[in-house]
Write a protein that holds these residues in place. Sequence first.
Motif, PDB file in Angstrom:
ATOM      1  N   UNK A 194       0.799  -1.232   0.000  1.00  0.00           N
ATOM      2  CA  UNK A 194       0.000   0.000   0.000  1.00  0.00           C
ATOM      3  C   UNK A 194       0.826   1.274   0.000  1.00  0.00           C
ATOM      4  N   UNK A 195       1.581   1.494  -1.067  1.00  0.00           N
ATOM      5  CA  UNK A 195       2.306   2.750  -1.235  1.00  0.00           C
ATOM      6  C   UNK A 195       1.459   3.654  -2.116  1.00  0.00           C
ATOM      7  N   UNK A 196       1.060   4.827  -1.640  1.00  0.00           N
ATOM      8  CA  UNK A 196       0.196   5.700  -2.448  1.00  0.00           C
ATOM      9  C   UNK A 196       0.884   6.150  -3.731  1.00  0.00           C
ATOM     10  N   UNK A 197       0.093   6.361  -4.771  1.00  0.00           N
ATOM     11  CA  UNK A 197       0.615   6.820  -6.051  1.00  0.00           C
ATOM     12  C   UNK A 197       0.081   8.210  -6.355  1.00  0.00           C
ATOM     13  N   UNK A 198       0.954   9.061  -6.857  1.00  0.00           N
ATOM     14  CA  UNK A 198       0.613  10.432  -7.210  1.00  0.00           C
ATOM     15  C   UNK A 198       0.928  10.610  -8.690  1.00  0.00           C
TER      16      UNK A 198
ATOM     17  N   UNK B 155      -2.919  15.597   2.174  1.00  0.00           N
ATOM     18  CA  UNK B 155      -4.065  15.053   1.446  1.00  0.00           C
ATOM     19  C   UNK B 155      -4.061  13.527   1.446  1.00  0.00           C
ATOM     20  N   UNK B 156      -2.874  12.920   1.349  1.00  0.00           N
ATOM     21  CA  UNK B 156      -2.814  11.459   1.360  1.00  0.00           C
ATOM     22  C   UNK B 156      -3.251  10.895   2.703  1.00  0.00           C
ATOM     23  N   UNK B 157      -2.993  11.662   3.762  1.00  0.00           N
ATOM     24  CA  UNK B 157      -3.403  11.201   5.086  1.00  0.00           C
ATOM     25  C   UNK B 157      -4.914  11.122   5.212  1.00  0.00           C
ATOM     26  N   UNK B 158      -5.643  11.819   4.313  1.00  0.00           N
ATOM     27  CA  UNK B 158      -7.109  11.811   4.373  1.00  0.00           C
ATOM     28  C   UNK B 158      -7.740  10.807   3.417  1.00  0.00           C
ATOM     29  N   UNK B 159      -6.937  10.214   2.542  1.00  0.00           N
ATOM     30  CA  UNK B 159      -7.473   9.264   1.565  1.00  0.00           C
ATOM     31  C   UNK B 159      -7.480   7.877   2.192  1.00  0.00           C
TER      32      UNK B 159
ATOM     33  N   UNK C 271      -6.152   5.365   5.585  1.00  0.00           N
ATOM     34  CA  UNK C 271      -5.348   5.844   4.450  1.00  0.00           C
ATOM     35  C   UNK C 271      -4.256   4.851   4.095  1.00  0.00           C
ATOM     36  N   UNK C 272      -3.805   4.900   2.843  1.00  0.00           N
ATOM     37  CA  UNK C 272      -2.749   3.998   2.393  1.00  0.00           C
ATOM     38  C   UNK C 272      -1.487   4.127   3.223  1.00  0.00           C
ATOM     39  N   UNK C 273      -1.169   5.370   3.600  1.00  0.00           N
ATOM     40  CA  UNK C 273       0.079   5.568   4.347  1.00  0.00           C
ATOM     41  C   UNK C 273       0.019   4.871   5.704  1.00  0.00           C
TER      42      UNK C 273
ATOM     43  N   UNK D  85      -7.267  -5.669   0.761  1.00  0.00           N
ATOM     44  CA  UNK D  85      -7.456  -4.226   0.573  1.00  0.00           C
ATOM     45  C   UNK D  85      -8.411  -4.022  -0.591  1.00  0.00           C
ATOM     46  N   UNK D  86      -9.502  -3.308  -0.370  1.00  0.00           N
ATOM     47  CA  UNK D  86     -10.385  -2.969  -1.475  1.00  0.00           C
ATOM     48  C   UNK D  86      -9.757  -1.854  -2.297  1.00  0.00           C
ATOM     49  N   UNK D  87      -9.974  -1.923  -3.609  1.00  0.00           N
ATOM     50  CA  UNK D  87      -9.344  -0.964  -4.502  1.00  0.00           C
ATOM     51  C   UNK D  87      -8.040  -1.479  -5.058  1.00  0.00           C
ATOM     52  N   UNK D  88      -7.563  -2.622  -4.525  1.00  0.00           N
ATOM     53  CA  UNK D  88      -6.383  -3.282  -5.077  1.00  0.00           C
ATOM     54  C   UNK D  88      -6.852  -4.389  -5.995  1.00  0.00           C
TER      55      UNK D  88
END
Length: 444
Positions: A190-194, A353-357, A400-402, A418-421
């Motif tokens: 779960x590493x977020x992507x930007x 923002x990533x902390x809120x996703x 969140x992913x982080x 993980x949903x969304x994976x």
Amino acid sequence: MSTRAVLVRLGLGAQVDPEDLEELSQLARSAGAQPVATVTGRRERPDSRFFMGSGKADELRATAEAQEADVILVDHALSPSQERNLEMHTGRRVLDRNGLILDIFAQRARSFEGKLEVELAQLKHLATRLVRGWTHLERQKGGIGLRGPGETQLETDRRLLSQRVRVLTKRLARIKQQRETSRRMRTQIPVPTVALVGYTNAGKSTLFRALTGADAYVADQLFATLDPTVRRIRLPGGTPVVVSDTVGFIRELPHELVAAFQSTLTEAREATLLLHVVDASDPRRDAHEAQVNAVLAEIGAEHIPQILVYNKIDRLAGAPRVDRDAEQRAAAVWISAAHRSGLDLLERAIAERLARVARPARLRVAPGAGALRSRLYSRGAVRGERALEDGSVDLAVELPDVELLELARTRGVQILEMQGSDVPCTPADGYLESDLSASAAKLS
């Protein structure tokens, strides 16, 4: 010696916008042409024969002859018959907006996948234009060794083109599968992507280089880079993220290219967060934002959270700042990527923002991890729990992913799903099981 080009732009129901003419001129120069004259006009609706009226077509022919032009570039999408009629009337090669952009992409594609995607788009565009103005395409094949079924040259060309399209489609399908496998391996951890998106020449590649240190090609021209580049960085606080640069968007981007570059645009569609890069000094920045959002909607990425990044503030003599919305979220960041000004504000905004996703997930927590369970409950992250026979607890959470990444590194915690994976994590996989040496290697 550069190609001499006459530019054509008509205002349909309105006067020609000078900004549209400037963009057409930039497109022509990006393709390697030298604009030598411009023909403009106004019509209520396109003419079925020439797109423009017969009088304007005569003016175009006279201008092309006077300027000794090699090609005529029309800033509209022409039908095959309109393109053919203009070529016969002017005696010059005619290229419409779609054909011009495809030509630029053909010059700029560097990767094997990018070249295949552009060639496929060109062939599909050419398929309706094989009957241009050359009569040899209509002749029957004949002569020694060529007599046979009576197939015309045009039919042969169409058959060969169809065969090539099928070959390219199969090759791209294999490459897409390889890219999808690589992307799925990234999503299992779960590493977020930007993803960086934006209108072409907004400064995405410059920002990508400033954020990641990657040696991305940068030039003040439209579509300077086409092939996606992916790099991993760490935000303030140590949070790892994957940053990807994508192809630039433009007004009336040909549908053939949107379809062909689906695998490239997947980086934007599957991102956790989008950085929508905007040239703050461009007087048409609002229109460019709308064009980018329209393309994002077309590829199914309109729901992904965005941060607007207003770049090139050095041209406005402005200072870096962060604008917040009604919920006090970082909504826009004003920076200058070329001067590396405001990058610290942008990185903090991304981390915020990533902390809120958040995404739904299932965790298995060891029997002795009561403090962790209490902390998750106090945050309101738990959606349900189930006690297991060995005393551990199966928790349904939304985080969140982080934070999922941090939990994956916590001893006694195992992420089951993980949903969304695209590929669910299972205990047998061991990808996110923190107390296994194999997983530790994958997470390092």
